[in-house]
Design an enzyme around this catalytic site. Structure first.
Site, short mmCIF file in Angstrom:
data_model
loop_
_atom_site.label_atom_id
_atom_site.label_comp_id
_atom_site.label_asym_id
_atom_site.label_seq_id
_atom_site.Cartn_x
_atom_site.Cartn_y
_atom_site.Cartn_z
N GLY A 1 -5.45 -2.29 -2.30
CA GLY A 1 -4.60 -3.29 -2.94
C GLY A 1 -5.05 -4.71 -2.63
O GLY A 1 -4.76 -5.63 -3.39
N TYR A 2 -5.75 -4.90 -1.51
CA TYR A 2 -6.23 -6.25 -1.19
C TYR A 2 -7.43 -6.58 -2.08
O TYR A 2 -7.52 -7.66 -2.66
CB TYR A 2 -6.61 -6.37 0.29
CG TYR A 2 -7.14 -7.75 0.61
CD1 TYR A 2 -6.26 -8.81 0.81
CD2 TYR A 2 -8.51 -8.01 0.63
CE1 TYR A 2 -6.74 -10.10 1.03
CE2 TYR A 2 -8.99 -9.28 0.86
CZ TYR A 2 -8.10 -10.33 1.06
OH TYR A 2 -8.57 -11.59 1.26
N THR B 1 -6.44 -0.07 -5.98
CA THR B 1 -6.54 1.04 -6.90
C THR B 1 -7.25 0.61 -8.19
O THR B 1 -6.85 -0.37 -8.83
CB THR B 1 -5.13 1.57 -7.24
OG1 THR B 1 -4.53 2.07 -6.06
CG2 THR B 1 -5.18 2.67 -8.29
N ASN C 1 6.05 -6.06 -3.38
CA ASN C 1 5.17 -6.26 -4.54
C ASN C 1 5.49 -5.26 -5.63
O ASN C 1 5.88 -4.12 -5.35
CB ASN C 1 3.69 -6.18 -4.13
CG ASN C 1 3.11 -4.79 -4.27
OD1 ASN C 1 2.72 -4.37 -5.36
ND2 ASN C 1 3.08 -4.03 -3.17
N MET D 1 3.10 -5.12 -8.35
CA MET D 1 1.89 -5.48 -9.10
C MET D 1 1.69 -4.55 -10.30
O MET D 1 1.33 -5.00 -11.38
CB MET D 1 0.65 -5.37 -8.21
CG MET D 1 0.66 -6.24 -6.97
SD MET D 1 0.28 -7.95 -7.30
CE MET D 1 -1.48 -7.91 -7.43
N PHE E 1 -0.64 -2.02 -10.51
CA PHE E 1 -2.07 -1.75 -10.70
C PHE E 1 -2.76 -2.68 -11.68
O PHE E 1 -3.37 -2.22 -12.66
CB PHE E 1 -2.34 -0.32 -11.23
CG PHE E 1 -1.99 0.82 -10.32
CD1 PHE E 1 -1.70 0.63 -8.99
CD2 PHE E 1 -1.99 2.11 -10.82
CE1 PHE E 1 -1.38 1.70 -8.17
CE2 PHE E 1 -1.68 3.19 -10.01
CZ PHE E 1 -1.37 2.98 -8.69
N SER F 1 2.27 4.87 -5.54
CA SER F 1 2.73 3.51 -5.82
C SER F 1 4.07 3.59 -6.54
O SER F 1 4.22 4.37 -7.50
CB SER F 1 1.72 2.78 -6.70
OG SER F 1 2.35 1.63 -7.24
N THR G 1 4.12 2.06 -10.86
CA THR G 1 3.67 2.66 -12.11
C THR G 1 4.69 3.74 -12.46
O THR G 1 4.89 4.66 -11.67
CB THR G 1 2.26 3.26 -11.96
OG1 THR G 1 1.34 2.20 -11.71
CG2 THR G 1 1.82 4.02 -13.20
N LYS H 1 -2.96 9.68 -0.83
CA LYS H 1 -2.08 8.64 -0.26
C LYS H 1 -0.64 8.91 -0.68
O LYS H 1 -0.35 9.01 -1.88
CB LYS H 1 -2.53 7.26 -0.73
CG LYS H 1 -1.72 6.14 -0.09
CD LYS H 1 -2.44 4.83 -0.21
CE LYS H 1 -1.64 3.69 0.40
NZ LYS H 1 -2.33 2.41 0.25
N GLY I 1 4.95 -4.18 5.42
CA GLY I 1 5.05 -5.08 6.57
C GLY I 1 6.01 -4.55 7.62
O GLY I 1 6.32 -3.35 7.66
N TYR J 1 -2.64 -4.26 5.74
CA TYR J 1 -2.66 -5.21 4.64
C TYR J 1 -1.68 -6.35 4.98
O TYR J 1 -2.10 -7.47 5.28
CB TYR J 1 -2.30 -4.54 3.31
CG TYR J 1 -2.44 -5.44 2.10
CD1 TYR J 1 -2.52 -6.82 2.23
CD2 TYR J 1 -2.49 -4.93 0.81
CE1 TYR J 1 -2.65 -7.66 1.13
CE2 TYR J 1 -2.63 -5.75 -0.30
CZ TYR J 1 -2.69 -7.12 -0.13
OH TYR J 1 -2.83 -7.94 -1.22
#
Ligand code: FMN
Length: 340
Positions: free
Chosen positions: A66-67, A89, A114, A116, A118, A179, A182, A221, A271, A321
């Site tokens: 993801g970074y 990813t 987050n 995001m 993907f 994730s 999605t 994962k 985190g 991360y």
């Protein structure tokens, strides 16, 4: 040093700060002199090599997926000390991800949310970034996922495409089915769905192993939000289909005891607020598999002590991360010193 830079970075939108740091890593990665300088400046220790799934890792700490989603910054990241970088990813076709804003810093909670979804330049772009050869000197993981608009029943085809595409480049492949951003992706963690998917992935991987004449471990994962029954189902599918190990965990959809005003934003939480949940998952996996399944521990590792605790619970490697965002680039070195 990072104590001085962090307030400036935190004035920027999270995605802008991320893009700037990734660009810096990309720049560092273009010159071996810059890499050596960064290593010296940070006093990065060498670390003790460790064997995992048949691969030799330079040390126990890596960058979580993801970074570096498109595989631009991993060369530079190794100069921070990371022994492995999991890029992605990546999805087969390019896609934009969710509308912005989609990343939120929960500073009081030393956490991030987050959604995001993907964003990915797609397989072609990542392949261009990686070049024709497999990179040396670092263990490169490639984390693969399905496109948002690929129906769930056809998801296996996306993963299969990506295995064939990236087996040449990857030291290991990570199958992301966890994730929360999605729609319905996490359904692929259910026993039968996961078993079907992994059969396809492992068959493609085995064909590539034959062709390339080297091992290519596949790891899955998983989410920290699986119930006991779901975890059992997922582990059965993983151990029953020739998968080499697990990466535990992805972000959580749980929201316990948060103080930040962003706490109710939708998405995956990472985190410090994830530390306990993610650590418990490692414990659980280790007990359920009697320590036989190789584990990479990730989720809320914010310090060397967190990393050590994850290794004590049964993980062989760890990834970070969100810890990087709050603790800065010295975190890798701290973890290497404490775990070598
Ligand atoms: C902004 C952001 C983007 C992420 N993107 C991905 C991704 O594309 N694929 C993936 O497998 N995990 C992704 N993750 C999850 C991380 O790899 C990691 O599993 C999770 O954040 C927990 O670790 P941490 O607490 O050290 O951040 C992302 C996390 C963040 C914060």
């Amino acid at each position: 040093m990072y104590d001085l830079i962090r307030p400036l970075l935190f004035k920027l939108e999270p995605e802008v700060a991320h893009a700037a740091s990734l660009k810096a890593m990309q720049l560092v990665g273009t010159s071996s002199m810059a890499q050596a300088m960064v290593r010296t400046m940070l006093g990065v220790p060498r670390g003790q090599p460790v064997d995992f799934c048949g691969l030799r890792f330079p040390n126990r700490v890596g960058v979580a997926a993801g970074y570096d989603k498109d595989g631009q910054g991993w060369r530079g990241l190794t100069s921070l000390g990371f022994g492995h970088v999991e890029i992605g990813t990546v999805t087969p076709r390019p896609q934009a991800g969710n509308p912005k804003p989609r990343v939120f810093r929960l500073v009081e909670d030393r956490s991030v949310i987050n959604r995001m979804g993907f964003p990915s330049g797609g397989a072609d772009l990542m392949e261009r970034h990686l070049g024709p050869d497999r990179p040396g000197g670092v263990v490169l993981g490639i984390n693969i996922g399905k496109n948002k608009d690929t129906p769930l029943e056809e998801a296996a085809g996306d993963y299969e495409t990506l295995v064939y595409r990236f087996a040449t480049h990857a030291d290991y492949l990570a199958v992301n089915v966890s994730s929360p951003n999605t729609p319905n992706l996490r359904r692929l963690q259910h026993r039968d769905a996961l078993s079907g998917l992994l059969k396809t992935v492992v068959k493609a991987r085995d064909a590539e192993v034959q062709r390339l004449g080297r091992q290519i471990p596949v790891l899955v994962k998983i989410a920290p939000d699986l119930t006991d029954e779901q975890l059992d189902g997922a582990l059965d599918a993983i151990t029953g289909n020739g998968v080499n190990g697990v990466i535990a965990t992805n972000t959580t959809i749980a929201r316990d005891g948060l103080r930040s005003r962003f706490a109710s934003e939708k998405g995956g939480l990472s985190g410090a607020a994830l530390t306990t949940r993610s650590a418990a998952m490692i414990d659980d996996i280790w007990k359920r598999t009697e320590g036989k399944l190789p584990i990479i521990g990730v989720g809320g590792i914010m310090s060397a002590d967190d990393a050590k605790a994850r290794l004590d619970a049964g993980a062989t490697l760890v990834q970070v991360y969100t810890g990087l965002i709050y603790q800065g680039p010295g975190l890798a070195g701290e973890i290497i010193r404490a775990t070598s």
